[in-house]
Structure formats: C-alpha cells, structure tokens
Enzyme design. Structure first.
Site, mmCIF file in Angstrom:
data_model
loop_
_atom_site.group_PDB
_atom_site.id
_atom_site.type_symbol
_atom_site.label_atom_id
_atom_site.label_comp_id
_atom_site.label_asym_id
_atom_site.label_seq_id
_atom_site.Cartn_x
_atom_site.Cartn_y
_atom_site.Cartn_z
ATOM 1 N N LYS A 9 0.829 -1.294 0.118
ATOM 2 C CA LYS A 9 -0.079 -0.035 0.002
ATOM 3 C C LYS A 9 0.857 1.264 0.090
ATOM 4 C CE LYS A 9 -2.236 1.535 3.812
ATOM 5 N NZ LYS A 9 -3.270 1.751 4.748
ATOM 6 N N SER A 25 -3.770 3.207 -16.902
ATOM 7 C CA SER A 25 -2.732 2.886 -16.037
ATOM 8 C C SER A 25 -2.541 4.082 -14.996
ATOM 9 C CB SER A 25 -1.599 2.728 -16.719
ATOM 10 O OG SER A 25 -1.107 3.667 -17.400
ATOM 11 N N TYR A 58 -3.632 -0.589 -13.578
ATOM 12 C CA TYR A 58 -2.186 -1.423 -13.486
ATOM 13 C C TYR A 58 -1.135 -0.397 -13.289
ATOM 14 C CZ TYR A 58 -2.159 -0.561 -18.605
ATOM 15 O OH TYR A 58 -2.073 0.011 -19.653
#
Length: 128
Positions: A9, A25, A58
């Site tokens: 994280k 992305s 992503y």
C-alpha cells in the site's frame, strides 16, 4: 481456501496529473514503486480520499514524484487529490496468518516518509 490479502500500500499519495487520452494505467514514481514492492503491470486498486471513488488499474513507471492516472481512470481524480494505492495477493489460511504487507507513507511531494510492515501489533484496537 484462498484469501485475498493486502500485499502493498502507498498511503495518501498526491495526484500530480490525470491524462484522459493516455492508455489506461497509473504512472507511479520509481522511488514509490521500489519502496512498496509493486511491480510494473501489477493490478492495483485506487481509493480516492477526496471523492470516495474506488477503481482498479495497473502500474506503469512514472517520473520522480509522479502519481498520474491515465485513460478512463483519469475521470475519477483531479490534480491534488489524495489517493491510497493497494495491491492484493492470494494466500492460504496459514500463509495469511503470518503475512505482513508493506505500507509506504508519503509526504505531499510523494516522497517516502516512512515504511512499515502491517502486522497484528499495528492493527490492535486502541483502548478508549
């Protein structure tokens, strides 16, 4: 049984840009990719602290200090928003009991302030 567990994280990073016309992305600063252990092309969930939006995309390599949402994800953020970027992994019940995800805390310029492993000690309920 396979459990979905937090793997890495980046906590409260500042969005530096949103590019609707770029292929989808999230561009992430190389220092933050390294500190968090994220991988290029890894799926991540983005949680926008400013507007509550939650979405997946992503990772691609960004420039120093950069957190830029690209493509359709750009509709969910504005420059200056604070976001939490999370990746998850699948673990067996036994693996999950020992798992310690990495958490990277950043300043308002997306520089690493602190890094720690999340574990049971960090998640204990505070006494009132």
């Amino acid at each position: 049984m396979n459990l979905s567990m937090l793997r890495a994280k980046i906590h409260r990073a500042t969005v530096t840009g949103a590019d609707l016309d770029y292929e989808g992305s999230v561009s992430i600063c190389p220092d933050l990719i390294k500190a968090s252990g994220l991988l290029i092309n890894e799926r991540v969930d983005i949680y926008n602290c400013n507007n509550g939006a939650r979405f997946s995309t992503y990772v691609i390599l960004g420039n120093k200090g950069e957190i830029c949402l690209n493509g359709a994800a750009a509709r969910h953020v504005q420059r200056g928003d604070l976001v939490i970027i999370c990746s998850y992994c699948g673990l067996s019940l036994e693996e999950a009991k020992k798992h310690e995800p990495s958490v990277v805390f950043v300043d308002n310029k997306n520089r690493v302030k602190a890094k720690r492993k999340e574990d049971v000690k960090n998640n204990k309920k505070k006494k009132a």
